[in-house]
Design a protein around this motif. Sequence first.
Motif, short mmCIF file in Angstrom:
data_model
loop_
_atom_site.label_atom_id
_atom_site.label_comp_id
_atom_site.label_asym_id
_atom_site.label_seq_id
_atom_site.Cartn_x
_atom_site.Cartn_y
_atom_site.Cartn_z
N GLU A 23 0.84 -1.19 0.00
CA GLU A 23 0.00 0.00 0.00
C GLU A 23 0.88 1.25 0.00
N LYS A 24 0.41 2.30 -0.68
CA LYS A 24 1.19 3.53 -0.70
C LYS A 24 1.27 4.08 0.72
N PRO A 25 2.35 4.83 1.02
CA PRO A 25 3.49 5.15 0.18
C PRO A 25 4.60 4.12 0.33
N VAL A 26 5.59 4.23 -0.54
CA VAL A 26 6.77 3.37 -0.43
C VAL A 26 7.49 3.64 0.89
N ALA A 27 7.59 4.92 1.24
CA ALA A 27 8.27 5.35 2.46
C ALA A 27 7.62 6.66 2.91
N ALA A 28 8.04 7.14 4.07
CA ALA A 28 7.41 8.31 4.65
C ALA A 28 7.80 9.61 3.96
N ASP A 29 8.91 9.62 3.23
CA ASP A 29 9.36 10.85 2.58
C ASP A 29 10.08 10.52 1.27
N ILE A 30 10.48 11.56 0.56
CA ILE A 30 11.11 11.37 -0.74
C ILE A 30 12.44 10.63 -0.61
N GLN A 31 13.27 11.03 0.35
CA GLN A 31 14.57 10.37 0.48
C GLN A 31 14.41 8.90 0.78
N GLY A 32 13.47 8.56 1.66
CA GLY A 32 13.22 7.15 1.96
C GLY A 32 12.75 6.39 0.74
N THR A 33 11.93 7.02 -0.08
CA THR A 33 11.46 6.39 -1.32
C THR A 33 12.61 6.17 -2.28
N LEU A 34 13.47 7.19 -2.43
CA LEU A 34 14.64 7.06 -3.30
C LEU A 34 15.58 5.96 -2.82
N ASP A 35 15.73 5.84 -1.51
CA ASP A 35 16.59 4.79 -0.97
C ASP A 35 16.08 3.40 -1.34
N VAL A 36 14.75 3.22 -1.26
CA VAL A 36 14.17 1.93 -1.64
C VAL A 36 14.38 1.68 -3.13
N ILE A 37 14.11 2.67 -3.95
CA ILE A 37 14.27 2.52 -5.40
C ILE A 37 15.72 2.16 -5.75
N THR A 38 16.66 2.80 -5.07
CA THR A 38 18.07 2.48 -5.30
C THR A 38 18.37 1.02 -4.95
N ARG A 39 17.80 0.56 -3.84
CA ARG A 39 17.99 -0.84 -3.44
C ARG A 39 17.41 -1.82 -4.46
N LEU A 40 16.40 -1.38 -5.19
CA LEU A 40 15.72 -2.28 -6.14
C LEU A 40 16.32 -2.24 -7.55
N GLU A 41 17.28 -1.36 -7.77
CA GLU A 41 17.76 -1.11 -9.14
C GLU A 41 18.23 -2.36 -9.86
N ASN A 42 18.90 -3.25 -9.18
CA ASN A 42 19.46 -4.43 -9.83
C ASN A 42 18.62 -5.69 -9.58
N SER A 43 17.38 -5.49 -9.12
CA SER A 43 16.51 -6.62 -8.82
C SER A 43 15.45 -6.80 -9.91
N THR A 44 15.09 -8.04 -10.16
CA THR A 44 14.00 -8.33 -11.09
C THR A 44 12.73 -8.72 -10.34
N VAL A 45 12.76 -8.65 -9.00
CA VAL A 45 11.58 -8.99 -8.20
C VAL A 45 10.60 -7.80 -8.24
#
Length: 339
Positions: A96-118
């Motif tokens: 459920e939205k949001p990915v994280a509580a703020d923009i930086q937290g969202t960016l951190d998650v997206i960075t973690r997912l960059e090399n994942s196909t899940v």
Amino acid sequence: MTSAHTVTLGLAGTGRIGTSHAETLKHLPGVETVIVADADAERAHAAATKLGVQAVPDIDTLFAAPLDGLIIATATDSHPALITRAVDAGIPVFCEKPVAADIQGTLDVITRLENSTVPVQIGFQRRFDAGYRAARAAITSGSLGWLHSLRATTLDPSPPPAEYIPRSGGLFRDCGVHDFDIVRWVTGREVVEVYATGTNRGAQFFTAAGDVDTAAVQLRLDDDTLATVSLSRYNGAGYDVRLEALGSLGNAVVGLDDRAPLTSVEPDYVPSGLPAYPGFMERFRRAYTEELAAFLSVVSGELANPCTPTDALEAFYIAEACELSRHQNRPVPIAEVRR
């Protein structure tokens, strides 16, 4: 997967939305087992007993189960850790939205997912509502001509509990973000500038939390289409969520049905007599079902992810710009808050 045709799904969080999701999931074709967990083990057990699904005592036990997918319906501050833990374990995620509580937290998650196909699908249920889908089809087909205006509303019949507001992220991030996402989705355009203002005429706890209970937002899209968004926590007539797409050749209106909480004062108007929608769960019940069914198709590899963390980030940027605009009383380009 458990077999060629059935899946085992974990669900973290058994509050109102999580419990509703569990009930929906157990009736979806292809779901063999639903296992729920919550920070409050007693609440998880009570929900499982009521719904006829399995419960485990904690999140660690949930992750130890042979999961084909994980649905996250927990408090926002737990989303990043649960998303990344599931992805690291190779488990597709619906969050459920949001990915994280703020923009930086969202960016951190997206960075973690960059090399994942899940896949990680984010919950913006309006994308699965039949009315919004019809509006998108009308816009993209060109049958409305070129758009000159969009008008979106999200008006809650009454405010959430006072203790919710300080951790909600504010009216733009918690409520308006759905409108920002759907404006992008139905038009296929990006928002380039916002101007937002807000007021408080209701409970004092909104002011105490630095939030507003009512807001008006002007959005400029990248093709110069103008969109307005109206938000309120105090729409006593009922839950009112609509979208008007107005074009040079025609228009499309979402949410204008016999349960829309609109009162015409024209003398010849005959009201439907049906009650207004009391809240989002009732208004979007079918959309939530379609959204979770889509997640099953994502899990099976039959469908590309229909709403990515990057989509959520773009809506969050708009909300962030609105908050800045409200505080500084000026138009704010999205580029100013983008990182």
